[in-house]
Design an enzyme around this catalytic site. Structure first.
Site, PDB file in Angstrom:
ATOM      1  N   LYS A 182       0.809  -1.214   0.000  1.00 42.01           N
ATOM      2  CA  LYS A 182       0.000   0.000   0.000  1.00 42.01           C
ATOM      3  C   LYS A 182       0.843   1.265   0.000  1.00 42.01           C
ATOM      4  CE  LYS A 182      -4.318  -1.923   1.694  1.00 42.01           C
ATOM      5  NZ  LYS A 182      -5.303  -2.048   2.776  1.00 42.01           N
ATOM      6  N   ARG A 191      -3.065 -10.112   5.529  1.00 41.98           N
ATOM      7  CA  ARG A 191      -3.563 -10.161   4.148  1.00 41.98           C
ATOM      8  C   ARG A 191      -2.463  -9.607   3.238  1.00 41.98           C
ATOM      9  NH1 ARG A 191      -6.108  -6.938   0.401  1.00 41.98           N
ATOM     10  NH2 ARG A 191      -7.698  -7.941  -0.860  1.00 41.98           N
TER      11      ARG A 191
HETATM   12  C1  PT1 Z   1      -7.678  -4.556   3.801  1.00 44.03           C
HETATM   13  C2  PT1 Z   1      -8.023  -4.627   2.407  1.00 44.03           C
HETATM   14  C3  PT1 Z   1      -9.065  -5.520   2.044  1.00 44.03           C
HETATM   15  N1  PT1 Z   1      -7.408  -3.868   1.459  1.00 44.03           N
HETATM   16  C4  PT1 Z   1      -9.327  -6.171   4.278  1.00 44.03           C
HETATM   17  N2  PT1 Z   1      -9.690  -6.289   2.987  1.00 44.03           N
HETATM   18  C5  PT1 Z   1      -7.813  -3.947   0.180  1.00 44.03           C
HETATM   19  N3  PT1 Z   1      -9.953  -6.922   5.224  1.00 44.03           N
HETATM   20  C6  PT1 Z   1      -8.842  -4.836  -0.178  1.00 44.03           C
HETATM   21  C7  PT1 Z   1      -3.194   2.177  -0.735  1.00 44.03           C
HETATM   22  O1  PT1 Z   1      -3.155   3.019   0.182  1.00 44.03           O
HETATM   23  O2  PT1 Z   1      -6.736  -3.755   4.248  1.00 44.03           O
HETATM   24  N4  PT1 Z   1      -8.330  -5.329   4.689  1.00 44.03           N
HETATM   25  N5  PT1 Z   1      -9.445  -5.601   0.741  1.00 44.03           N
HETATM   26  C8  PT1 Z   1      -7.133  -3.086  -0.876  1.00 44.03           C
HETATM   27  N6  PT1 Z   1      -7.413  -1.698  -0.664  1.00 44.03           N
HETATM   28  C9  PT1 Z   1      -6.405  -0.705  -0.750  1.00 44.03           C
HETATM   29  C10 PT1 Z   1      -6.470   0.416   0.070  1.00 44.03           C
HETATM   30  C11 PT1 Z   1      -5.333  -0.867  -1.615  1.00 44.03           C
HETATM   31  C12 PT1 Z   1      -5.441   1.355   0.065  1.00 44.03           C
HETATM   32  C13 PT1 Z   1      -4.297   0.066  -1.641  1.00 44.03           C
HETATM   33  C14 PT1 Z   1      -4.332   1.178  -0.781  1.00 44.03           C
HETATM   34  O3  PT1 Z   1      -2.284   2.065  -1.583  1.00 44.03           O
END
Ligand code: PT1
Length: 275
Positions: free
Chosen positions: A221, A255
């Site tokens: 991220k 994850r």
């Molecule tokens: C997470 C999560 C998810 N993240 C759970 N499920 C994502 N339980 C999808 C960035 O800042 O943390 N927990 N499912 C993906 N979402 C993101 C959010 C991807 C922020 C990238 C960023 O780069």
């Protein structure tokens, strides 16, 4: 094959590695449907070989700025993949969705965990999750992926996230979901600045005192990019380091994209713990 094989998240003596499987067109489609399912199965097999304990299948991107998909599109992406994985592997499967109809069908197809970044707030989601018999992971976020990047005004991000998750736990308990079926997630990168994400990581032990195992998703991220200066394809080391710091503060499920790096980081943690 259904929720019956859902593990008890509390009884494992070590953290679990959840491998991320994106069933989105950008990830696995340059042929027909069958081809994309086969490639998803191969990707899951590689993660399991590398040490993943469960696989999280998602058909909707929820990264900042992402646009929503229709229910039918989500079903078309996710259900064939879960069916194929359930047939092929006997590992637990999770479905990354906020859509009640997807929850029900995914569990019927073999998922034992509903991973909802919207914390079962869509109409009918709590009922669908309870009826499914699966476990659920409820995550903190604000707004929607399309606008969450602007919604980062908090008095104290850690307290607000804990209060939100505690309230969701109460709501789910009242709806009849047994506590052993619920996990919580602070939602790294969802309506939070990098600074706020690292405050949540530093104080994750406070969240871990809630009556539920903690799942964390920091893999690749922006917070990892901001700290390391690395582009998204070079964040495996930073992500594994962040995962280890979370484990040290009580995280139960990680994850991740980079399963092997995470597994090795955890091996160091285990070796130290048992010395
Ligand atoms: C997470 C999560 C998810 N993240 C759970 N499920 C994502 N339980 C999808 C960035 O800042 O943390 N927990 N499912 C993906 N979402 C993101 C959010 C991807 C922020 C990238 C960023 O780069």
């Amino acid at each position: 094959m259904t929720a019956g094989r859902c593990p008890d998240w509390r009884l494992t003596g070590r953290p679990w590695i959840m491998g991320i499987l994106n069933a989105t067109p950008d990830s696995f489609s340059d042929g027909g449907q069958f081809n994309s399912v086969e490639r998803a199965v191969d990707a899951a097999g590689e993660m399991l070989d590398a040490g993943a304990d469960l696989i999280d299948v998602g058909g909707e991107s929820t990264r900042p700025g992402a646009t929503p998909v229709s229910q039918q599109e989500e079903l078309d992406r996710v259900i064939p993949v879960i069916e194929a994985l359930a047939e092929r592997f006997d590992c637990p499967l999770s479905v990354d969705t906020s859509t009640p109809a997807v929850m029900g069908q995914a569990v019927a197809a073999g998922a034992c965990l509903i991973n909802d970044v919207r914390a079962l707030t869509r109409p009918g989601a709590v009922e669908a999750a309870v009826a499914s018999g699966a476990s659920v992971c409820v995550m903190h976020m604000r707004g929607e992926p399309g606008d969450m990047a602007e919604r980062t005004g908090y008095q104290d991000v850690v307290t607000e996230v804990i209060d939100f998750l505690a309230e969701r736990l109460r709501r789910l308990k009242a709806a009849g979901l047994p506590p052993e079926r619920v996990l919580v997630d602070p939602g790294f990168g969802f309506a939070k600045t990098a600074e706020q994400n690292f405050a949540l990581l530093r104080r994750l032990d406070e969240l871990a005192r809630l009556d539920a195992p903690v799942l964390v998703g920091m893999s690749r991220k922006r917070m990892i990019g901001e700290a390391t200066g690395q582009p998204v394809d070079r964040r495996a080391v930073g992500s594994a380091a962040a995962a280890l710091l979370a484990v040290e503060r009580g995280a139960a499920v990680l994850r991740v994209h980079d399963v092997e790096a995470t597994r090795d980081a955890l091996a160091i943690w285990s070796a130290m713990r048992s010395a």
